[in-house]
Design a protein around this motif. Structure first.
Motif, PDB file in Angstrom:
ATOM      1  N   LYS B 158      -6.757  -0.937   3.648  1.00  0.00           N
ATOM      2  CA  LYS B 158      -7.865  -0.752   2.700  1.00  0.00           C
ATOM      3  C   LYS B 158      -7.619   0.422   1.764  1.00  0.00           C
ATOM      4  O   LYS B 158      -7.976   0.394   0.602  1.00  0.00           O
ATOM      5  CB  LYS B 158      -9.141  -0.436   3.503  1.00  0.00           C
ATOM      6  CG  LYS B 158     -10.260  -1.430   3.403  1.00  0.00           C
ATOM      7  CD  LYS B 158     -11.466  -0.823   4.118  1.00  0.00           C
ATOM      8  CE  LYS B 158     -12.448  -1.890   4.537  1.00  0.00           C
ATOM      9  NZ  LYS B 158     -13.530  -1.291   5.354  1.00  0.00           N
ATOM     10  N   LYS B 159      -7.020   1.467   2.318  1.00  0.00           N
ATOM     11  CA  LYS B 159      -6.807   2.696   1.544  1.00  0.00           C
ATOM     12  C   LYS B 159      -5.633   2.573   0.581  1.00  0.00           C
ATOM     13  O   LYS B 159      -5.413   3.460  -0.233  1.00  0.00           O
ATOM     14  CB  LYS B 159      -6.565   3.870   2.504  1.00  0.00           C
ATOM     15  CG  LYS B 159      -7.719   4.094   3.468  1.00  0.00           C
ATOM     16  CD  LYS B 159      -7.673   5.484   4.060  1.00  0.00           C
ATOM     17  CE  LYS B 159      -8.885   5.770   4.945  1.00  0.00           C
ATOM     18  NZ  LYS B 159     -10.168   5.717   4.202  1.00  0.00           N
ATOM     19  N   LEU B 160      -4.891   1.480   0.690  1.00  0.00           N
ATOM     20  CA  LEU B 160      -3.675   1.357  -0.108  1.00  0.00           C
ATOM     21  C   LEU B 160      -3.716   0.203  -1.105  1.00  0.00           C
ATOM     22  O   LEU B 160      -2.770   0.006  -1.866  1.00  0.00           O
ATOM     23  CB  LEU B 160      -2.464   1.175   0.822  1.00  0.00           C
ATOM     24  CG  LEU B 160      -2.172   2.354   1.756  1.00  0.00           C
ATOM     25  CD1 LEU B 160      -1.133   1.962   2.806  1.00  0.00           C
ATOM     26  CD2 LEU B 160      -1.678   3.559   0.952  1.00  0.00           C
ATOM     27  N   ASP B 176      -1.504  -8.780  -4.857  1.00  0.00           N
ATOM     28  CA  ASP B 176      -2.019  -7.572  -5.502  1.00  0.00           C
ATOM     29  C   ASP B 176      -1.134  -6.405  -5.085  1.00  0.00           C
ATOM     30  O   ASP B 176      -0.136  -6.603  -4.387  1.00  0.00           O
ATOM     31  CB  ASP B 176      -3.480  -7.341  -5.086  1.00  0.00           C
ATOM     32  CG  ASP B 176      -4.274  -6.663  -6.198  1.00  0.00           C
ATOM     33  OD1 ASP B 176      -3.780  -5.653  -6.749  1.00  0.00           O
ATOM     34  OD2 ASP B 176      -5.380  -7.141  -6.518  1.00  0.00           O
ATOM     35  N   SER B 177      -1.512  -5.205  -5.478  1.00  0.00           N
ATOM     36  CA  SER B 177      -0.647  -4.070  -5.180  1.00  0.00           C
ATOM     37  C   SER B 177      -0.983  -3.464  -3.825  1.00  0.00           C
ATOM     38  O   SER B 177      -2.141  -3.419  -3.405  1.00  0.00           O
ATOM     39  CB  SER B 177      -0.755  -3.016  -6.276  1.00  0.00           C
ATOM     40  OG  SER B 177      -1.969  -2.316  -6.152  1.00  0.00           O
ATOM     41  N   VAL B 178       0.057  -3.014  -3.135  1.00  0.00           N
ATOM     42  CA  VAL B 178      -0.090  -2.210  -1.926  1.00  0.00           C
ATOM     43  C   VAL B 178       0.750  -0.963  -2.168  1.00  0.00           C
ATOM     44  O   VAL B 178       1.950  -1.068  -2.445  1.00  0.00           O
ATOM     45  CB  VAL B 178       0.422  -2.946  -0.676  1.00  0.00           C
ATOM     46  CG1 VAL B 178       0.345  -2.034   0.548  1.00  0.00           C
ATOM     47  CG2 VAL B 178      -0.356  -4.229  -0.439  1.00  0.00           C
ATOM     48  N   TRP B 209       6.573   1.262   3.076  1.00  0.00           N
ATOM     49  CA  TRP B 209       6.697   1.657   4.493  1.00  0.00           C
ATOM     50  C   TRP B 209       6.147   3.071   4.707  1.00  0.00           C
ATOM     51  O   TRP B 209       5.323   3.304   5.583  1.00  0.00           O
ATOM     52  CB  TRP B 209       8.164   1.575   4.907  1.00  0.00           C
ATOM     53  CG  TRP B 209       8.455   1.975   6.316  1.00  0.00           C
ATOM     54  CD1 TRP B 209       8.747   3.231   6.769  1.00  0.00           C
ATOM     55  CD2 TRP B 209       8.475   1.127   7.477  1.00  0.00           C
ATOM     56  NE1 TRP B 209       8.962   3.211   8.128  1.00  0.00           N
ATOM     57  CE2 TRP B 209       8.810   1.939   8.583  1.00  0.00           C
ATOM     58  CE3 TRP B 209       8.257  -0.239   7.672  1.00  0.00           C
ATOM     59  CZ2 TRP B 209       8.924   1.432   9.880  1.00  0.00           C
ATOM     60  CZ3 TRP B 209       8.377  -0.746   8.967  1.00  0.00           C
ATOM     61  CH2 TRP B 209       8.704   0.084  10.044  1.00  0.00           C
ATOM     62  N   ASP B 210       6.615   4.010   3.864  1.00  0.00           N
ATOM     63  CA  ASP B 210       6.200   5.408   4.041  1.00  0.00           C
ATOM     64  C   ASP B 210       4.703   5.584   3.799  1.00  0.00           C
ATOM     65  O   ASP B 210       4.045   6.361   4.494  1.00  0.00           O
ATOM     66  CB  ASP B 210       6.999   6.322   3.101  1.00  0.00           C
ATOM     67  CG  ASP B 210       8.469   6.429   3.526  1.00  0.00           C
ATOM     68  OD1 ASP B 210       8.784   6.047   4.669  1.00  0.00           O
ATOM     69  OD2 ASP B 210       9.296   6.872   2.702  1.00  0.00           O
ATOM     70  N   ALA B 211       4.162   4.851   2.824  1.00  0.00           N
ATOM     71  CA  ALA B 211       2.733   4.968   2.528  1.00  0.00           C
ATOM     72  C   ALA B 211       1.895   4.464   3.696  1.00  0.00           C
ATOM     73  O   ALA B 211       0.904   5.093   4.087  1.00  0.00           O
ATOM     74  CB  ALA B 211       2.396   4.197   1.252  1.00  0.00           C
ATOM     75  N   VAL B 212       2.297   3.331   4.284  1.00  0.00           N
ATOM     76  CA  VAL B 212       1.542   2.795   5.428  1.00  0.00           C
ATOM     77  C   VAL B 212       1.668   3.731   6.627  1.00  0.00           C
ATOM     78  O   VAL B 212       0.697   4.004   7.339  1.00  0.00           O
ATOM     79  CB  VAL B 212       2.021   1.369   5.792  1.00  0.00           C
ATOM     80  CG1 VAL B 212       1.300   0.865   7.050  1.00  0.00           C
ATOM     81  CG2 VAL B 212       1.796   0.403   4.635  1.00  0.00           C
TER      82      VAL B 212
END
Lengths: 129, 366
Positions: B158-160, B176-178, B209-212
């Motif tokens: 949700k935050k990404l 969509d974008s992640v 990967w790093d963002a998640v």
């Protein structure tokens, strides 16, 4: 990981420690437990059973795999570690100590002459990497 | 191991302490901390898997639909854009070439997601069996695929992403974008938990990967390896190609009747399945549990008394349920729930019984 200097090591990654002139303890090495991952089940022999060098004395099962454990020397089983039958993960956390598997009365200590000392085993592990 | 392929996330796995093994021609992380720890993390919080080794084949053009209809056993004609379906791709004899997901990206564009070990075999099979006005392209190396699975997966993603994730129902997807990267955001998975599978340009592997990983940190997310992917899917009763389904078994024998639509027009394998139904099945894939502590593994024999009746195809000591469970094929007549069976483990028989699949289901309240 500390591989004790007074242990002898097999190419199948069992360790053997002399307790006195005629008895010794056997387990699997840190390397073995690391390769296996989470150990969930251990099968041990009956006390009194006589086994030859290279006979299967037990089985260690992790989530991933089941592996046979081989006698590094011939002898009679005089004790098994009942703790690891209930808490198999001790083989992961303390393979060289609390995670010992069996104690044996050995037939002939000279049979252990092909086992590696600490330096040789570390060199052997190096080759495997 | 020099000839093994690396996914775009190979370095990320090393950074996270992944233990790398050879799997289906790839260097993949089997675990980071431990299989048990990662398994429990996915069941209770969230785990992130690199599944970029999976194959992707893109079908496009006016004849794409008709060709896929011929190649697979499920009915794709009723699949609307932004929806996915699980299906089998069969040989004329009705046995599996592979099991796969078909994503309908648009009216005449489809993404087929196949098993890593089968990618080249499948692609060749597809090329040999298509005709007409379409393009069939192996795009495996263009995609990174990440699976974010577990009860906290929605809160993390949700935050990404701007997408309303809660509105994406099971087996549907949005584009969509992640973390700023265009993705297919698919409400699918192989763990028995709520979660998403993300497909995006492999150039941006680390970015997503790093963002998640960073965002998920507050929600208990950990990287998870192929080891727990197997124990999770088995608890969820999901078949694995090479174990529970293969080129020797049909979807009917595997209990996957729901992916076989005999009412649709012809598809490869259909006549063999019709014939198999008429003659009656001779064996069935069952789920079983053991009442004593022993670990059933692939290839172990299944008995009824002294009579060998089949073979284990997958088995484990269920991490969630704390008991030995497995799947295997048994002869017709031994497949009913509650049937007593025995599994031969290293020369000794251990009692068990046939039980319903899945072993674990979140909605059932385990």
């Amino acid at each position: 990981m500390n591989y004790p200097a007074d242990f002898r090591y097999s190419k199948d990654h069992e360790w053997f420690k002399m307790i006195d002139d005629s008895t010794g303890a056997i387990g699997i090495t840190h390397y073995a437990q690391d390769q296996l991952g989470d150990v969930v089940f251990v099968e041990l022999p009956e006390i009194g059973k006589k086994l030859e060098k290279n006979d299967v004395f037990g089985v260690v099962e992790s989530v991933k795999a089941a592996v046979d454990c081989y006698m590094p020397l011939s002898g009679e089983i005089i004790a098994i570690n009942e703790l690891i039958e209930k808490q198999a993960d001790i083989l992961n956390s303390d393979p060289h100590g609390e995670g010992w598997m069996i104690k044996v009365r050995i037939d002939n200590p000279d049979e252990g002459s092909d086992l590696m000392d600490k330096a040789a085993y570390l060199a052997f592990l190096e080759e495997l990497e | 191991m020099t000839s093994l392929k690396r996914t775009g996330l190979y370095d990320a796995h090393l950074r996270s302490g992944g233990k790398i093994v050879a799997f289906a021609g790839w260097k993949m992380p089997v675990q980071y901390s431990s299989i048990i720890d990662e398994h429990q993390t996915v069941r209770t919080a969230a785990g992130m898997f690199d599944v970029s080794h999976m194959g992707e084949v893109l079908f496009s053009g006016p004849d794409a639909l008709a060709n896929i209809q011929m190649l697979v056993s499920n009915d794709i004609s009723k699949l609307k854009p932004n929806r996915a379906v699980y299906t089998g791709m069969l040989y004329p004899g009705g046995t599996f070439v592979d099991d796969l997901l078909v994503y309908r990206l648009s009216e005449d564009t489809f993404l087929l997601v196949i098993n890593a070990a089968n990618t080249l075999k499948d692609y060749e099979w597809m090329r040999d069996n298509i005709r007409g006005n379409l393009v069939c392209e192996n795009v495996t190396d263009q995609y990174t695929q990440i699976a974010v699975q577990g009860p906290n997966s929605i809160e993390i993603l949700k935050k990404l992403t701007p997408v309303d994730l809660a509105s994406i129902r099971y087996y549907r997807f949005e584009r969509d974008s992640v973390a700023g990267v265009d993705s297919i955001i698919s409400r699918t998975g192989y763990t028995g938990e709520p979660g998403f599978e993300l497909y995006f340009d492999a150039t941006f592997s680390d970015k997503v990967w790093d963002a998640v990983l960073e965002t998920g940190n507050n929600f208990g997310l950990k990287p998870a390896g192929l080891g727990c992917r197997d124990t999770l899917r088995l608890e969820a009763g999901m078949a694995l190609y090479g174990n529970d389904i293969d080129d020797q078994h049909t979807p009917l024998e595997a209990g996957l009747d729901w992916i076989v639509k005999l009412s649709k027009d012809d598809f490869i394998g259909k006549s063999a399945l019709v014939e198999q139904l008429q003659k009656g099945l001779t064996r069935h894939l069952i789920g079983f549990e053991l009442t004593e502590r022993a670990i059933p593994r692939k290839g172990y024999e299944i008995f009824s008394g002294n009579e060998p009746i089949g073979e284990v195809t997958s088995g484990t000591l269920s991490i969630t349920l704390g008991k030995p469970v497995g799947m295997g094929y048994v002869r017709h007549g031994f497949e009913s729930l509650g049937t007593n069976i025995e599994i031969m483990v290293r020369g000794k028989k251990f009692p068990g019984r046939v039980v319903a699949l899945p072993f674990y289901s979140r909605t059932r309240g385990n």
